[in-house]
Motif scaffolding. Sequence first.
Motif, PDB file in Angstrom:
ATOM      1  N   LEU A  20       0.836  -1.079   0.003  1.00 32.85           N
ATOM      2  CA  LEU A  20      -0.086   0.032   0.011  1.00 32.85           C
ATOM      3  C   LEU A  20       0.883   1.087   0.187  1.00 32.85           C
ATOM      4  O   LEU A  20       1.991   1.304   0.710  1.00 32.85           O
ATOM      5  CB  LEU A  20      -0.846  -0.070   1.288  1.00 32.85           C
ATOM      6  N   ARG A  21       0.433   2.347  -0.643  1.00 30.91           N
ATOM      7  CA  ARG A  21       1.194   3.375  -0.800  1.00 30.91           C
ATOM      8  C   ARG A  21       0.157   4.474  -0.395  1.00 30.91           C
ATOM      9  O   ARG A  21      -0.894   4.602  -0.644  1.00 30.91           O
ATOM     10  CB  ARG A  21       1.808   3.784  -2.217  1.00 30.91           C
ATOM     11  N   LEU A  22       0.703   5.820  -0.013  1.00 32.50           N
ATOM     12  CA  LEU A  22      -0.051   6.791   0.486  1.00 32.50           C
ATOM     13  C   LEU A  22      -0.874   7.478  -0.699  1.00 32.50           C
ATOM     14  O   LEU A  22      -2.125   7.805  -0.600  1.00 32.50           O
ATOM     15  CB  LEU A  22       0.825   7.925   1.238  1.00 32.50           C
ATOM     16  N   GLU A  23      -0.095   7.513  -1.997  1.00 31.90           N
ATOM     17  CA  GLU A  23      -1.431   8.051  -3.090  1.00 31.90           C
ATOM     18  C   GLU A  23      -2.300   7.142  -3.333  1.00 31.90           C
ATOM     19  O   GLU A  23      -3.260   7.801  -3.551  1.00 31.90           O
ATOM     20  CB  GLU A  23      -0.244   8.202  -4.125  1.00 31.90           C
ATOM     21  N   ASP A  24      -2.376   6.032  -3.440  1.00 30.68           N
ATOM     22  CA  ASP A  24      -3.276   4.812  -3.592  1.00 30.68           C
ATOM     23  C   ASP A  24      -4.128   5.219  -2.516  1.00 30.68           C
ATOM     24  O   ASP A  24      -5.667   5.193  -2.754  1.00 30.68           O
ATOM     25  CB  ASP A  24      -2.996   3.733  -3.663  1.00 30.68           C
ATOM     26  N   THR A 136     -10.728   4.034  -9.580  1.00 31.71           N
ATOM     27  CA  THR A 136     -10.016   5.386  -9.892  1.00 31.71           C
ATOM     28  C   THR A 136      -8.927   4.910 -11.003  1.00 31.71           C
ATOM     29  O   THR A 136      -8.704   3.896 -11.360  1.00 31.71           O
ATOM     30  CB  THR A 136      -9.411   5.965  -8.521  1.00 31.71           C
ATOM     31  N   ASP A 137      -7.964   5.942 -11.010  1.00 30.46           N
ATOM     32  CA  ASP A 137      -7.098   5.793 -11.979  1.00 30.46           C
ATOM     33  C   ASP A 137      -5.982   4.776 -11.602  1.00 30.46           C
ATOM     34  O   ASP A 137      -5.462   3.786 -12.460  1.00 30.46           O
ATOM     35  CB  ASP A 137      -6.186   6.951 -12.384  1.00 30.46           C
ATOM     36  N   HIS A 138      -5.827   4.623 -10.220  1.00 31.15           N
ATOM     37  CA  HIS A 138      -4.734   3.816  -9.890  1.00 31.15           C
ATOM     38  C   HIS A 138      -5.301   2.430  -8.803  1.00 31.15           C
ATOM     39  O   HIS A 138      -4.614   1.560  -8.499  1.00 31.15           O
ATOM     40  CB  HIS A 138      -3.910   4.432  -8.705  1.00 31.15           C
ATOM     41  N   CYS A 139      -6.752   2.379  -8.665  1.00 30.24           N
ATOM     42  CA  CYS A 139      -7.106   1.413  -7.612  1.00 30.24           C
ATOM     43  C   CYS A 139      -8.740   0.804  -7.897  1.00 30.24           C
ATOM     44  O   CYS A 139      -9.237   1.712  -8.275  1.00 30.24           O
ATOM     45  CB  CYS A 139      -6.638   1.551  -6.198  1.00 30.24           C
ATOM     46  N   PHE A 140      -9.163  -0.081  -7.432  1.00 26.41           N
ATOM     47  CA  PHE A 140     -10.392  -0.494  -7.295  1.00 26.41           C
ATOM     48  C   PHE A 140     -10.795  -0.271  -5.760  1.00 26.41           C
ATOM     49  O   PHE A 140      -9.844  -0.702  -4.906  1.00 26.41           O
ATOM     50  CB  PHE A 140     -10.502  -1.974  -7.884  1.00 26.41           C
ATOM     51  N   VAL A 141     -11.962  -0.089  -5.608  1.00 28.52           N
ATOM     52  CA  VAL A 141     -12.351   0.183  -3.998  1.00 28.52           C
ATOM     53  C   VAL A 141     -13.567  -0.505  -3.898  1.00 28.52           C
ATOM     54  O   VAL A 141     -14.561  -0.377  -4.552  1.00 28.52           O
ATOM     55  CB  VAL A 141     -12.620   1.470  -3.769  1.00 28.52           C
ATOM     56  N   VAL A 154      -8.947  -1.460  -0.647  1.00 31.28           N
ATOM     57  CA  VAL A 154      -8.390  -0.908  -1.837  1.00 31.28           C
ATOM     58  C   VAL A 154      -7.557  -1.918  -2.335  1.00 31.28           C
ATOM     59  O   VAL A 154      -6.780  -2.615  -1.887  1.00 31.28           O
ATOM     60  CB  VAL A 154      -7.417   0.087  -1.214  1.00 31.28           C
ATOM     61  N   ILE A 155      -7.711  -2.155  -3.753  1.00 31.86           N
ATOM     62  CA  ILE A 155      -7.019  -3.066  -4.653  1.00 31.86           C
ATOM     63  C   ILE A 155      -6.436  -2.132  -5.268  1.00 31.86           C
ATOM     64  O   ILE A 155      -6.889  -1.648  -6.171  1.00 31.86           O
ATOM     65  CB  ILE A 155      -7.912  -4.144  -5.218  1.00 31.86           C
ATOM     66  N   VAL A 156      -4.891  -2.260  -5.528  1.00 34.06           N
ATOM     67  CA  VAL A 156      -4.054  -1.221  -6.232  1.00 34.06           C
ATOM     68  C   VAL A 156      -3.689  -1.914  -7.488  1.00 34.06           C
ATOM     69  O   VAL A 156      -3.302  -3.019  -7.603  1.00 34.06           O
ATOM     70  CB  VAL A 156      -2.785  -1.173  -5.398  1.00 34.06           C
ATOM     71  N   VAL A 166      -5.657  -6.423 -15.322  1.00 41.57           N
ATOM     72  CA  VAL A 166      -6.522  -5.260 -14.774  1.00 41.57           C
ATOM     73  C   VAL A 166      -7.924  -5.442 -15.342  1.00 41.57           C
ATOM     74  O   VAL A 166      -8.948  -5.333 -14.587  1.00 41.57           O
ATOM     75  CB  VAL A 166      -5.969  -3.712 -14.721  1.00 41.57           C
ATOM     76  N   ASN A 167      -7.966  -5.542 -16.589  1.00 39.17           N
ATOM     77  CA  ASN A 167      -9.154  -5.612 -17.453  1.00 39.17           C
ATOM     78  C   ASN A 167      -9.957  -6.957 -17.216  1.00 39.17           C
ATOM     79  O   ASN A 167     -11.219  -6.822 -16.992  1.00 39.17           O
ATOM     80  CB  ASN A 167      -8.813  -5.765 -18.889  1.00 39.17           C
ATOM     81  N   ARG A 168      -9.381  -8.047 -16.798  1.00 41.48           N
ATOM     82  CA  ARG A 168     -10.051  -9.322 -16.095  1.00 41.48           C
ATOM     83  C   ARG A 168     -10.421  -8.997 -14.913  1.00 41.48           C
ATOM     84  O   ARG A 168     -11.655  -9.499 -14.609  1.00 41.48           O
ATOM     85  CB  ARG A 168      -8.811 -10.348 -16.300  1.00 41.48           C
ATOM     86  N   LEU A 169      -9.765  -8.325 -13.905  1.00 41.69           N
ATOM     87  CA  LEU A 169     -10.334  -7.906 -12.624  1.00 41.69           C
ATOM     88  C   LEU A 169     -11.553  -6.979 -12.750  1.00 41.69           C
ATOM     89  O   LEU A 169     -12.681  -7.541 -12.261  1.00 41.69           O
ATOM     90  CB  LEU A 169      -9.108  -7.193 -11.852  1.00 41.69           C
ATOM     91  N   ARG A 170     -11.493  -5.993 -13.706  1.00 39.58           N
ATOM     92  CA  ARG A 170     -12.631  -5.204 -13.878  1.00 39.58           C
ATOM     93  C   ARG A 170     -13.697  -6.039 -14.378  1.00 39.58           C
ATOM     94  O   ARG A 170     -15.108  -6.130 -13.934  1.00 39.58           O
ATOM     95  CB  ARG A 170     -12.484  -4.093 -14.928  1.00 39.58           C
ATOM     96  N   ALA A 171     -13.838  -6.809 -15.246  1.00 38.13           N
ATOM     97  CA  ALA A 171     -14.701  -7.990 -15.798  1.00 38.13           C
ATOM     98  C   ALA A 171     -15.168  -8.850 -14.688  1.00 38.13           C
ATOM     99  O   ALA A 171     -16.490  -8.793 -14.436  1.00 38.13           O
ATOM    100  CB  ALA A 171     -14.134  -8.711 -16.962  1.00 38.13           C
ATOM    101  N   LEU A 172     -14.497  -9.135 -13.706  1.00 43.79           N
ATOM    102  CA  LEU A 172     -14.918 -10.188 -12.388  1.00 43.79           C
ATOM    103  C   LEU A 172     -15.703  -9.338 -11.872  1.00 43.79           C
ATOM    104  O   LEU A 172     -16.857  -9.621 -11.445  1.00 43.79           O
ATOM    105  CB  LEU A 172     -13.794 -10.683 -12.105  1.00 43.79           C
ATOM    106  N   LEU A 173     -15.330  -8.192 -11.465  1.00 47.54           N
ATOM    107  CA  LEU A 173     -15.925  -7.390 -10.429  1.00 47.54           C
ATOM    108  C   LEU A 173     -17.387  -6.891 -11.001  1.00 47.54           C
ATOM    109  O   LEU A 173     -18.262  -6.751 -10.122  1.00 47.54           O
ATOM    110  CB  LEU A 173     -15.154  -6.193 -10.227  1.00 47.54           C
TER     111      LEU A 173
END
Length: 180
Positions: A20-24, A136-141, A154-156, A166-173
């Motif tokens: 985990l990073r502060l920006e995310d 968001t641009d950098h993560c899924f919440v 938070v999934i970065v 990332v596309n497969r994750l978006r499709a699964l979500l």
Amino acid sequence: MEQAQSVEQRVSDVVLEYELRLEDMTEAVRLLFRKRGRAGFVHHPVFLAAVMVLGVLVLTAGLAGGDGIGFASGMALIAWPLLMLRVPGMTARQLLRANQHHGVMRVTVAEEGVRTVSAHMDSRMSWANYGSYAETDHCFVLRSPDRIGACAMVIVKQGAPTPQDVNRLRALLNTKLPRV
């Protein structure tokens, strides 16, 4: 036959590894605050800008009329939005401090839910523990199922090995949770 199904499920899993990073975290907290139903408008930049403009008008009127209460009210209306803009960063810092001891996290998103493994944790959560998700641009919440989605995971995206993951994750979500 059962062995073939488990191999099939593993192929559909999306595995991410990240720290985990502060920006995310800040980006995720900002998104959570804005997506809180009717209460979210308090953190919206347009609302904060409007309050600041109102503060400038009240301050100007207070100065022009020699009114101390108008001056103080104007200053408060200018200071409040500036403080509210800092709340997501301060909250993210606290959350990061509370979770930094986990180090590198391995998150597996699968048909049955989300599994998170780190040096100090092994957690499995079924999809029933999440009510919706946002991106968001950098993560899924992944938000909790309560009305305002106050708790989240938070999934970065940087933890995915490839952009296709990332596309497969978006499709699964999209098949498991409504997107907000």
